[in-house]
Design an enzyme around this catalytic site. Sequence first.
Site, short mmCIF file in Angstrom:
data_model
loop_
_atom_site.label_atom_id
_atom_site.label_comp_id
_atom_site.label_asym_id
_atom_site.label_seq_id
_atom_site.Cartn_x
_atom_site.Cartn_y
_atom_site.Cartn_z
N ASN A 1 9.20 -7.02 3.57
CA ASN A 1 8.96 -5.77 3.12
C ASN A 1 10.12 -4.88 3.06
O ASN A 1 10.69 -4.87 4.28
CB ASN A 1 7.73 -5.18 3.25
CG ASN A 1 7.64 -3.95 2.79
OD1 ASN A 1 7.29 -2.84 3.76
ND2 ASN A 1 7.48 -3.56 1.52
N GLY A 2 10.59 -3.94 2.21
CA GLY A 2 11.55 -3.02 2.48
C GLY A 2 12.73 -3.17 1.38
O GLY A 2 13.43 -4.29 1.64
N GLU A 3 12.81 -2.17 0.69
CA GLU A 3 14.18 -2.06 -0.11
C GLU A 3 14.49 -3.29 -1.11
O GLU A 3 15.56 -3.43 -1.39
CB GLU A 3 15.28 -2.15 1.02
CG GLU A 3 16.53 -0.88 0.49
CD GLU A 3 15.89 0.28 0.26
OE1 GLU A 3 16.56 1.28 -0.47
OE2 GLU A 3 15.01 0.98 1.03
N GLY B 1 7.20 -2.46 -2.91
CA GLY B 1 6.69 -1.10 -2.79
C GLY B 1 7.31 -0.15 -4.02
O GLY B 1 7.27 -0.40 -5.18
N CYS C 1 2.95 3.56 9.60
CA CYS C 1 3.00 5.00 9.12
C CYS C 1 3.65 6.04 9.96
O CYS C 1 3.51 6.00 11.32
CB CYS C 1 1.63 5.61 8.98
SG CYS C 1 1.75 7.07 8.12
N LYS D 1 0.42 -4.82 9.71
CA LYS D 1 2.03 -4.36 9.12
C LYS D 1 2.51 -3.55 9.97
O LYS D 1 2.00 -2.63 10.58
CB LYS D 1 1.55 -3.85 7.74
CG LYS D 1 2.79 -3.26 6.84
CD LYS D 1 2.51 -2.90 5.48
CE LYS D 1 3.52 -2.34 4.69
NZ LYS D 1 3.72 -0.90 4.80
N PRO E 1 0.95 -1.24 0.08
CA PRO E 1 0.05 -0.05 0.03
C PRO E 1 0.93 1.11 0.03
O PRO E 1 1.99 1.31 0.72
CB PRO E 1 -0.73 0.04 1.31
CG PRO E 1 0.15 -0.90 2.03
CD PRO E 1 0.88 -1.84 1.31
C1 LIG Z 1 4.71 7.55 -0.52
C2 LIG Z 1 4.38 6.29 0.29
C3 LIG Z 1 3.19 5.97 0.87
C4 LIG Z 1 2.89 4.64 1.94
N1 LIG Z 1 1.65 4.28 2.18
C5 LIG Z 1 1.58 3.55 3.20
C6 LIG Z 1 0.23 3.12 3.40
O1 LIG Z 1 -0.88 3.69 2.81
N2 LIG Z 1 -0.11 2.08 4.35
C7 LIG Z 1 1.17 1.52 4.61
O2 LIG Z 1 1.12 0.35 5.32
N3 LIG Z 1 2.40 1.43 3.97
C8 LIG Z 1 2.50 2.68 3.34
N4 LIG Z 1 3.93 3.03 2.87
C9 LIG Z 1 4.85 1.96 2.98
C10 LIG Z 1 5.02 1.12 2.18
O3 LIG Z 1 3.92 -0.02 1.86
C11 LIG Z 1 6.04 0.14 2.19
O4 LIG Z 1 6.17 -0.55 3.60
C12 LIG Z 1 7.63 1.12 2.31
O5 LIG Z 1 7.58 1.90 1.09
C13 LIG Z 1 8.84 0.06 2.26
O6 LIG Z 1 8.70 -0.58 1.07
P1 LIG Z 1 9.73 -0.65 -0.07
O7 LIG Z 1 11.15 -0.32 0.33
O8 LIG Z 1 9.59 -1.69 -1.25
O9 LIG Z 1 8.94 0.94 -0.99
C14 LIG Z 1 4.10 4.08 2.07
C15 LIG Z 1 5.30 4.46 1.61
C16 LIG Z 1 5.42 5.40 0.79
C17 LIG Z 1 6.87 5.81 0.30
#
Ligand SMILES: Cc1cc2nc3c(=O)[nH]c(=O)nc-3n(C[C@H](O)[C@H](O)[C@H](O)COP(=O)(O)O)c2cc1C
Length: 326
Positions: free
Chosen positions: A207-209, A231, A106, A147, A7
């Site tokens: 999740n992450g990176e 993400g 968040c 989460k 998300p």
């Molecule tokens: C712009 C933005 C909005 C996000 N909104 C949400 C959200 O609504 N709910 C949530 O659980 N995580 C949210 N996240 C976190 C992402 O779901 C994810 O956990 C985070 O980006 C790490 O994953 P990644 O490194 O693959 O991007 C958001 C992240 C970003 C950058």
Amino acid sequence: MQIYLAPMEGVIDPHMRYLLDQLGGIDLCVTEFIRVSKTVLPNHVFLSACPELTPLAERSACGASKYGACSTTRVQLLGSDPELIALNAHKAAQLGAKAIDLNFGCPAKTVNRSFGGARLLDETTLLHKIVHTTRQRVPTATLVTAKIRLGYEDKDSYLRNAVAIAEAGADELVVHARSKADGYQPPAYWRYIKEIKQHIDIPVIANGEIWTVEDYIACRQQSGCDSVMLGRGILARPDLGLAIKAHQQGKYYEFLTWPKIAELTLMLLRLTKAFYPVKHMGNRIKQWLFYLQRTYPQASALFDGIKRSRDFYFIEQAIIHETLQP
Ligand SMILES: Cc1cc2nc3c(=O)[nH]c(=O)nc-3n(C[C@H](O)[C@H](O)[C@H](O)COP(=O)(O)O)c2cc1C
């Protein structure tokens, strides 16, 4: 092994979910968070965050996009009042949500100030109560998932929170392998997830990176997770899910070239045209180009070319030009 689409509030909205889901390689989606603070929210809030809940024929009547992603989209709630969250979860389930995801990650200041999101990582008892009350209120067939991050200021609460969430009856846990204080800065600390997995029995999703297939392999090795949530990585490389699946099956995969990616941005522009006022025209495309430029240098040039325009036809023509590149 499953690939979850993360998300991302204001970025991975129903249109983006639809587009990425159509492209393939994604098994499961989660909505942007729906904030629960004072009341049981009206239907339209759930349906616009998750148009997938509305039968296709009725979508325009409730103002929801007719485009929604896979039927396995989970509805994410964010708040700190266990009873109110549970009531909203129940409502989402009544509207057809197959799973409710609870956001404890968040980092936004406004959210944390009102005791929501990652702020709850220091409140394990409350976190347990939220999951437990939600679990009790929604039908048994409705999954309740959560989460988390590894902690708030420090990476110090992940074990007790994961255990509390599992004991409260959650069906799955997604772990964004950073603390709130880490923000979105690399690295992600995937190895902590392995420790979590040793303490709870429910599926844990890492999740992450994860930006590349190599990151996926490293994440799996360090976290012990088969399933991952993508993400920003999938925004930068829209067929990353397909590439990971091909790798899993030992197949060769050729990534999409820039003209194909430009076609996707064109689809997004057209899909979203009716949903944004003229003053925001093209904003979603510009935002996506920001992520795409990490993989495709052409995305920066396209961004520069359209950044000042709000004219649909100008932006459309600029993108069409990119789709015709050799
Ligand atoms: C712009 C933005 C909005 C996000 N909104 C949400 C959200 O609504 N709910 C949530 O659980 N995580 C949210 N996240 C976190 C992402 O779901 C994810 O956990 C985070 O980006 C790490 O994953 P990644 O490194 O693959 O991007 C958001 C992240 C970003 C950058």
